[in-house]
Design a protein around this motif. Sequence first.
Motif, mmCIF file in Angstrom:
data_model
loop_
_atom_site.group_PDB
_atom_site.id
_atom_site.type_symbol
_atom_site.label_atom_id
_atom_site.label_comp_id
_atom_site.label_asym_id
_atom_site.label_seq_id
_atom_site.Cartn_x
_atom_site.Cartn_y
_atom_site.Cartn_z
ATOM 1 N N SER B 63 0.811 -1.219 0.000
ATOM 2 C CA SER B 63 0.000 0.000 0.000
ATOM 3 C C SER B 63 0.839 1.261 0.000
ATOM 4 C CB SER B 63 -0.884 0.061 1.248
ATOM 5 O OG SER B 63 -1.793 -0.985 1.270
ATOM 6 N N THR B 64 0.323 2.269 -0.679
ATOM 7 C CA THR B 64 0.929 3.596 -0.586
ATOM 8 C C THR B 64 0.309 4.316 0.600
ATOM 9 O OG1 THR B 64 -0.772 4.689 -1.887
ATOM 10 C CG2 THR B 64 1.044 3.666 -3.108
ATOM 11 N N PHE B 65 0.784 5.517 0.874
ATOM 12 C CA PHE B 65 0.215 6.309 1.964
ATOM 13 C C PHE B 65 -1.206 6.728 1.661
ATOM 14 C CE2 PHE B 65 3.180 6.219 5.022
ATOM 15 C CZ PHE B 65 4.018 7.295 5.273
ATOM 16 N N THR B 66 -1.548 6.732 0.376
ATOM 17 C CA THR B 66 -2.889 7.179 -0.012
ATOM 18 C C THR B 66 -3.876 6.026 -0.032
ATOM 19 O OG1 THR B 66 -2.251 6.922 -2.328
ATOM 20 C CG2 THR B 66 -2.001 9.112 -1.375
ATOM 21 N N GLY B 67 -3.411 4.852 0.377
ATOM 22 C CA GLY B 67 -4.298 3.711 0.459
ATOM 23 C C GLY B 67 -4.361 2.869 -0.796
ATOM 24 N N GLU B 68 -3.688 3.290 -1.846
ATOM 25 C CA GLU B 68 -3.658 2.492 -3.077
ATOM 26 C C GLU B 68 -2.866 1.216 -2.870
ATOM 27 O OE1 GLU B 68 -2.066 5.658 -5.980
ATOM 28 O OE2 GLU B 68 -2.578 3.913 -7.219
ATOM 29 N N ARG B 69 -3.360 0.114 -3.454
ATOM 30 C CA ARG B 69 -2.572 -1.111 -3.484
ATOM 31 C C ARG B 69 -1.886 -1.145 -4.851
ATOM 32 N NH1 ARG B 69 -1.359 -3.989 0.930
ATOM 33 N NH2 ARG B 69 -1.605 -6.054 0.036
ATOM 34 N N ARG B 70 -0.588 -1.316 -4.843
ATOM 35 C CA ARG B 70 0.138 -1.392 -6.106
ATOM 36 C C ARG B 70 1.097 -2.567 -6.061
ATOM 37 N NH1 ARG B 70 2.276 4.503 -8.288
ATOM 38 N NH2 ARG B 70 0.391 5.728 -7.916
ATOM 39 N N PRO B 71 1.460 -3.111 -7.217
ATOM 40 C CA PRO B 71 2.446 -4.197 -7.209
ATOM 41 C C PRO B 71 3.773 -3.695 -6.651
ATOM 42 C CG PRO B 71 1.833 -3.611 -9.473
ATOM 43 C CD PRO B 71 0.989 -2.779 -8.579
ATOM 44 N N LYS B 72 4.485 -4.606 -5.999
ATOM 45 C CA LYS B 72 5.708 -4.196 -5.314
ATOM 46 C C LYS B 72 6.806 -3.733 -6.268
ATOM 47 C CE LYS B 72 5.225 -6.631 -0.958
ATOM 48 N NZ LYS B 72 5.805 -7.600 -0.003
ATOM 49 N N ASP B 73 6.713 -4.074 -7.552
ATOM 50 C CA ASP B 73 7.732 -3.601 -8.480
ATOM 51 C C ASP B 73 7.332 -2.289 -9.139
ATOM 52 O OD1 ASP B 73 7.071 -5.447 -11.559
ATOM 53 O OD2 ASP B 73 5.709 -4.796 -9.973
ATOM 54 N N ASP B 74 6.323 -1.636 -8.596
ATOM 55 C CA ASP B 74 5.928 -0.319 -9.093
ATOM 56 C C ASP B 74 7.068 0.673 -8.866
ATOM 57 O OD1 ASP B 74 4.568 2.514 -8.647
ATOM 58 O OD2 ASP B 74 3.112 1.283 -9.724
ATOM 59 N N GLN B 75 7.162 1.640 -9.780
ATOM 60 C CA GLN B 75 8.227 2.644 -9.679
ATOM 61 C C GLN B 75 8.235 3.349 -8.324
ATOM 62 O OE1 GLN B 75 7.266 4.976 -13.291
ATOM 63 N NE2 GLN B 75 9.407 4.748 -13.907
ATOM 64 N N LEU B 76 7.037 3.505 -7.755
ATOM 65 C CA LEU B 76 6.926 4.194 -6.473
ATOM 66 C C LEU B 76 7.695 3.445 -5.391
ATOM 67 C CD1 LEU B 76 3.772 5.771 -4.916
ATOM 68 C CD2 LEU B 76 5.004 4.072 -3.605
ATOM 69 N N PHE B 77 7.497 2.134 -5.320
ATOM 70 C CA PHE B 77 8.177 1.352 -4.280
ATOM 71 C C PHE B 77 9.665 1.230 -4.568
ATOM 72 C CE2 PHE B 77 4.469 0.835 -2.028
ATOM 73 C CZ PHE B 77 3.459 0.213 -2.733
ATOM 74 N N GLU B 78 10.019 1.256 -5.843
ATOM 75 C CA GLU B 78 11.441 1.229 -6.202
ATOM 76 C C GLU B 78 12.104 2.493 -5.651
ATOM 77 O OE1 GLU B 78 13.207 -1.182 -7.592
ATOM 78 O OE2 GLU B 78 15.053 0.011 -7.618
ATOM 79 N N ALA B 79 11.435 3.614 -5.788
ATOM 80 C CA ALA B 79 11.993 4.877 -5.298
ATOM 81 C C ALA B 79 12.035 4.897 -3.766
ATOM 82 C CB ALA B 79 11.175 6.061 -5.814
ATOM 83 N N VAL B 80 10.943 4.461 -3.142
ATOM 84 C CA VAL B 80 10.893 4.425 -1.671
ATOM 85 C C VAL B 80 11.952 3.478 -1.126
ATOM 86 C CG1 VAL B 80 9.478 3.705 0.312
ATOM 87 C CG2 VAL B 80 8.446 5.048 -1.510
ATOM 88 N N GLY B 81 12.055 2.303 -1.744
ATOM 89 C CA GLY B 81 13.010 1.295 -1.278
ATOM 90 C C GLY B 81 14.454 1.730 -1.452
ATOM 91 N N THR B 82 14.745 2.431 -2.532
ATOM 92 C CA THR B 82 16.113 2.882 -2.752
ATOM 93 C C THR B 82 16.468 3.999 -1.765
ATOM 94 O OG1 THR B 82 15.820 2.348 -5.097
ATOM 95 C CG2 THR B 82 17.801 3.561 -4.514
ATOM 96 N N THR B 83 15.483 4.812 -1.416
ATOM 97 C CA THR B 83 15.699 5.846 -0.396
ATOM 98 C C THR B 83 15.993 5.179 0.954
ATOM 99 O OG1 THR B 83 14.168 7.302 -1.570
ATOM 100 C CG2 THR B 83 14.675 7.876 0.712
ATOM 101 N N ASP B 84 15.270 4.093 1.239
ATOM 102 C CA ASP B 84 15.501 3.309 2.454
ATOM 103 C C ASP B 84 16.912 2.731 2.423
ATOM 104 O OD1 ASP B 84 13.825 0.328 3.849
ATOM 105 O OD2 ASP B 84 15.124 1.844 4.763
ATOM 106 N N GLU B 85 17.329 2.239 1.265
ATOM 107 C CA GLU B 85 18.668 1.674 1.099
ATOM 108 C C GLU B 85 19.722 2.753 1.372
ATOM 109 O OE1 GLU B 85 18.928 -0.534 -2.630
ATOM 110 O OE2 GLU B 85 21.103 -0.718 -2.372
ATOM 111 N N LEU B 86 19.459 3.962 0.886
ATOM 112 C CA LEU B 86 20.383 5.072 1.101
ATOM 113 C C LEU B 86 20.510 5.383 2.586
ATOM 114 C CD1 LEU B 86 22.124 7.512 0.358
ATOM 115 C CD2 LEU B 86 20.027 8.763 -0.196
ATOM 116 N N SER B 87 19.379 5.455 3.263
ATOM 117 C CA SER B 87 19.401 5.735 4.699
ATOM 118 C C SER B 87 20.179 4.659 5.448
ATOM 119 C CB SER B 87 17.964 5.823 5.229
ATOM 120 O OG SER B 87 17.966 6.203 6.585
#
Lengths: 251, 233
Positions: B63-87
Amino acid sequence: MAVWVFGGRLGLRGRVGACRLLCPRFQSRGSQGEEDGDGLQSSSKAPKIPKIYTKTGDKGFSSTFTGERRPKDDQLFEAVGTTDELSSAIGFAMEFVTENGHTFAEELQKIQCMLQDVGSALATPRSSAREAHLKLTAFEEGPILELEQWIDKYSSQLPPLRAFILPSGGKSSSALHFCRTVCRRAERRVVPLVQMGETDANVAKFLNRYLSGGRRVSEPPGTVVGCIGAVSLSAARAKATRPSLAPTQVC
Amino acid sequence: MAVWVFGGRLGLRGRVGACRLLCPRFQSRGSQGEEDGDGLQSSSKAPKIPKIYTKTGDKGFSSTFTGERRPKDDQLFEAVGTTDELSSAIGFAMEFVTENGHTFAEELQKIQCMLQDVGSALATPRSSAREAHLKLTAFEEGPILELEQWIDKYSSQLPPLRAFILPSGGKSSSALHFCRTVCRRAERRVVPLVQMGETDANVAKFLNRLSDYLFTVARYAAMKEGNQEKIYK
């Protein structure tokens, strides 16, 4: 901003214009398009220290060596950036390697320099490169042959592999295993550029993947990956012969 | 499983529904779709300790913060996950930075907090965000300006660059160089979201500036530790 790590054989002064990606301090003052950042500014006062942040990339675009502006998520920058990531991973691994007095530390440093040249070659897409660009950034076979010699040298001192090993074997070894995986990722990013004819096949070869007629032929000893793998095993073996240190973990 | 690291300004309680990605212990009991995992269950016995694994992501969606369910390989999660990786990479680098007593350790920790806010902003795609969502997760210019001040501060103490350096210079420096490259990757993942209008341009701007900061402190750390930076030959 520029990635300082990519020098390439263009030389510091030779990268006018095409260099905004890499050398903020040598920014072209010519007609390369808008610049909305700080750069070198002529002044009659004491020279202003150029800022590292130029802001030219704030809108999501960056320049290739050939002067093209492309979006930052372009495959070219993904390949260049992953190569940079590999070089950085190697730099970190080298801290443990030198701490432990391994002889191959110098080879790793040489590999970092070779990776600079890989980056330069990748940043010079054939579709927009002039003769001069290609001449300066061509990636030859020499580094590949040199890596193979190093691999053969270390492999000859290692016992044959009889099981699958887990990435382990001490800080040097495990850090190098991590480098190996980043190298594989860099190779995956480079392969499509070679397929498209934008980059010389030697670049992918160097990163350890031979392409012949579109088929991937995996080559266990080979190039950077094989080299890093061989030295990982070598580092682990050196550690295992010291008392009270864990050997390489095996499945 | 949920990524606990993203707090952002929504606050722990404010993330009902949209938070399954981030806070399994505050799972919505409302109509956000099927949940096939463990959650809090009311009982007359001692309260059950909620499990970290909710299994809600087992089918490959999140889920996104807006409540949408999206596949985990969506660009949004790629960006969020890479930011997490950076942290995480910064967190690891900080071990060496603090070990060596560098003054900028505190700044790195502040940057990790800023990255939480980056993640919140990324996880709030404009296409499905309500006014309230956007208000809570807007990413302002302040952090960018702060980074620039820090960069100027350290740059003024560094000798000018006269050659291309190889990532090196001691454990702090080389770890920070590695962070720089992960930051660049995070930026590459964010740029298309900005282009599509899903994320504020300030997010990409911040990551662009952050890679300059990481480069600067990598050099600064090497200088302070008296380590020589290796040069391209």
